[in-house]
Design a protein around this motif. Structure first.
Motif, short mmCIF file in Angstrom:
data_model
loop_
_atom_site.label_atom_id
_atom_site.label_comp_id
_atom_site.label_asym_id
_atom_site.label_seq_id
_atom_site.Cartn_x
_atom_site.Cartn_y
_atom_site.Cartn_z
N VAL A 48 1.08 -1.00 -0.25
CA VAL A 48 -0.09 -0.42 -0.25
C VAL A 48 0.92 1.29 -0.06
O VAL A 48 0.64 2.76 -0.61
CB VAL A 48 -1.03 -0.24 1.49
N ASP A 49 1.97 0.95 1.14
CA ASP A 49 2.90 2.40 1.00
C ASP A 49 3.27 2.21 -0.98
O ASP A 49 3.80 3.58 -1.40
CB ASP A 49 4.23 2.39 1.79
N HIS A 50 3.73 1.27 -1.77
CA HIS A 50 4.88 1.66 -2.78
C HIS A 50 3.44 1.58 -3.45
O HIS A 50 3.96 2.74 -4.92
CB HIS A 50 5.42 0.20 -2.96
N TYR A 51 2.34 1.44 -3.68
CA TYR A 51 1.69 1.39 -4.97
C TYR A 51 -0.17 1.91 -4.87
O TYR A 51 -0.33 1.98 -3.93
CB TYR A 51 1.35 -0.71 -5.88
N ASP A 52 -0.30 2.77 -5.92
CA ASP A 52 -1.98 3.05 -5.90
C ASP A 52 -2.17 2.52 -6.20
O ASP A 52 -4.00 1.96 -6.11
CB ASP A 52 -1.32 4.69 -6.80
N TRP A 53 -2.31 1.73 -7.06
CA TRP A 53 -3.34 0.66 -7.74
C TRP A 53 -2.83 -1.34 -7.19
O TRP A 53 -2.12 -1.77 -7.82
CB TRP A 53 -2.73 0.62 -9.22
N ALA A 90 -5.39 0.24 2.34
CA ALA A 90 -5.51 -0.04 0.96
C ALA A 90 -6.69 1.42 0.65
O ALA A 90 -6.38 2.70 0.06
CB ALA A 90 -5.79 -0.26 -0.37
N ALA A 93 -5.34 4.47 2.61
CA ALA A 93 -4.79 5.13 1.99
C ALA A 93 -5.47 5.82 0.69
O ALA A 93 -4.82 6.59 0.14
CB ALA A 93 -3.71 4.59 1.92
N LYS A 95 -6.57 4.18 -1.76
CA LYS A 95 -5.77 3.23 -2.84
C LYS A 95 -6.65 2.01 -3.37
O LYS A 95 -7.54 1.90 -2.75
CB LYS A 95 -4.30 2.37 -2.80
N GLN A 96 -6.92 2.08 -4.79
CA GLN A 96 -7.15 1.10 -5.60
C GLN A 96 -6.88 -0.44 -5.72
O GLN A 96 -5.40 -0.50 -5.81
CB GLN A 96 -7.17 1.22 -6.93
#
Ligand SMILES: [Zn+2]
Length: 164
Positions: A48-53, A90, A93, A95-96
């Motif tokens: 979750v910290d490194h990727y938006d998707w 996610a 945060a 994020k998807q």
């Protein structure tokens, strides 16, 4: 754990020695469960910290197939925990997360779309199109492709090569 299980089953139920072994076995179970949980928290935090998707295989789509293979069901349980932890982190945060049908993700060639049958023991994906990669990397690419709706096709040059 196996060793402790044997101790417990060998000792007289209800005896002091049995009680001691049973307590140690329970502690061992707890230790392993905690380690798994800890790992799921660390990995989901990293994702979750490194990727938006994030795209992942949805085991529920494959269904709760009756599974008598203990090792497999433990792995599945660990996977579900990882997916759950990633899902709520996610969401916090913003994020998807996308779940895809896991069917054929390990068998399809992520480069050209051919089906390359392999057993679980085969750790490398080798396709006649020339694409050779770790089987998990191939599966990950297929999961990503399913999530974005991309269908790999053989390229012209590759088709020609495969005639020989
Ligand atoms: Zn291929």
């Amino acid at each position: 754990m196996k060793w402790l299980q044997r101790m417990v089953s060998r000792r007289k139920m209800g005896s002091n020695r049995w009680r001691k072994a049973a307590l140690m076995l329970a502690k061992c179970h707890e230790y392993i469960a905690n380690q798994r949980k800890d790992a799921a928290h660390k990995i989901s935090r990293y994702l979750v910290d490194h990727y938006d998707w994030i795209a992942f295989e949805d085991l529920n789509i494959r269904g709760m197939v009756k599974n008598h293979h203990l090792a497999k069901s433990i792995v599945d349980a660990g996977w579900r925990m990882l997916v759950q932890f990633t899902a709520y982190k996610a969401e916090w945060a913003g994020k998807q997360l996308i779940a895809v049908d896991p069917r054929n993700t390990s068998q399809v060639c992520s480069e050209c779309g051919r089906i390359v049958k392999k057993t679980l023991k085969e750790r490398t994906h080798r396709c006649s199109c020339g694409y050779v990669v770790d089987r998990d990397v191939n599966a990950a690419r297929n999961i990503l492709h399913k999530a974005i709706g991309y269908v790999p096709e053989p390229r012209y040059g590759q088709l020609e090569l495969n005639l020989f």
